[in-house]
Scaffold this motif. Structure first.
Motif, mmCIF file in Angstrom:
data_model
loop_
_atom_site.group_PDB
_atom_site.id
_atom_site.type_symbol
_atom_site.label_atom_id
_atom_site.label_comp_id
_atom_site.label_asym_id
_atom_site.label_seq_id
_atom_site.Cartn_x
_atom_site.Cartn_y
_atom_site.Cartn_z
ATOM 1 N N SER A 1 0.804 -1.230 0.000
ATOM 2 C CA SER A 1 0.000 0.000 0.000
ATOM 3 C C SER A 1 0.829 1.269 0.000
ATOM 4 O O SER A 1 0.286 2.360 0.149
ATOM 5 N N SER B 1 -10.814 -6.469 0.220
ATOM 6 C CA SER B 1 -11.449 -5.417 1.014
ATOM 7 C C SER B 1 -10.913 -5.486 2.432
ATOM 8 O O SER B 1 -10.881 -6.562 3.043
ATOM 9 N N GLU C 1 -12.955 1.841 5.629
ATOM 10 C CA GLU C 1 -12.759 0.625 4.856
ATOM 11 C C GLU C 1 -12.294 0.993 3.454
ATOM 12 O O GLU C 1 -12.653 2.050 2.930
ATOM 13 N N PHE C 2 -11.510 0.118 2.848
ATOM 14 C CA PHE C 2 -11.050 0.349 1.480
ATOM 15 C C PHE C 2 -10.793 -0.991 0.817
ATOM 16 O O PHE C 2 -10.704 -2.019 1.482
ATOM 17 N N SER C 3 -10.697 -0.972 -0.500
ATOM 18 C CA SER C 3 -10.384 -2.195 -1.234
ATOM 19 C C SER C 3 -9.367 -1.886 -2.319
ATOM 20 O O SER C 3 -9.246 -0.734 -2.770
ATOM 21 N N SER D 1 -4.665 0.565 -6.789
ATOM 22 C CA SER D 1 -5.944 1.254 -6.596
ATOM 23 C C SER D 1 -7.005 0.691 -7.529
ATOM 24 O O SER D 1 -6.718 0.310 -8.666
#
Length: 128
Positions: free
Chosen positions: A41, A89, A98-100, A123
């Motif tokens: 990330s 996720s 929250e993110f995926s 992304s």
């Protein structure tokens, strides 16, 4: 996806999610090949198991992190190599939204076991 590739990928995903849930860098890095490349990330390329452990040790110490893989696709490129792509996720129990991400792995047979040799997260938002 072959049933063998599916089973191999499912087993690695289960171990990866269990390791991520406790941010266990040793358990997570053990899933990677000796010469792994790892783009997580952040923009840095991490190399090898020590690099993977450095990445996970450098993450914030969230209380209850979880990861869920969906849209998993696997293809056995040859008897010793599998490509995997998925959406992952992440839920950090309210400590961050929250993110995926899109995730891809190249998995190879190393010393008789299946290991991730290339890990790439990117992304989901279009860049172009």
């Amino acid at each position: 996806m072959s049933s063998e590739a599916d089973a191999i990928v499912s087993a690695i995903i289960a171990k990866w999610c269990a390791g991520f849930a406790t941010l266990d860098a040793a358990a997570l890095s053990s899933l990677y090949a000796k010469n792994a490349f790892f783009f997580g990330s952040n923009p840095r390329l991490y190399r090898g198991r020590d690099g993977v452990a450095d990445y996970f040790n450098g993450l914030p110490r969230w209380r209850q992190p979880s990861a869920v893989f969906s849209e998993v696709r696997a293809a056995q490129a040859n008897p010793d190599l599998i490509n995997m792509a998925a959406i992952v996720s992440f839920d950090l129990a309210g400590e961050r939204a929250e993110f995926s991400v899109k995730m891809s792995w190249v998995i190879l047979r190393e010393d008789g076991d299946w290991k991730i040799v290339n890990h790439h997260a990117s992304s989901r938002a279009p860049l172009i």
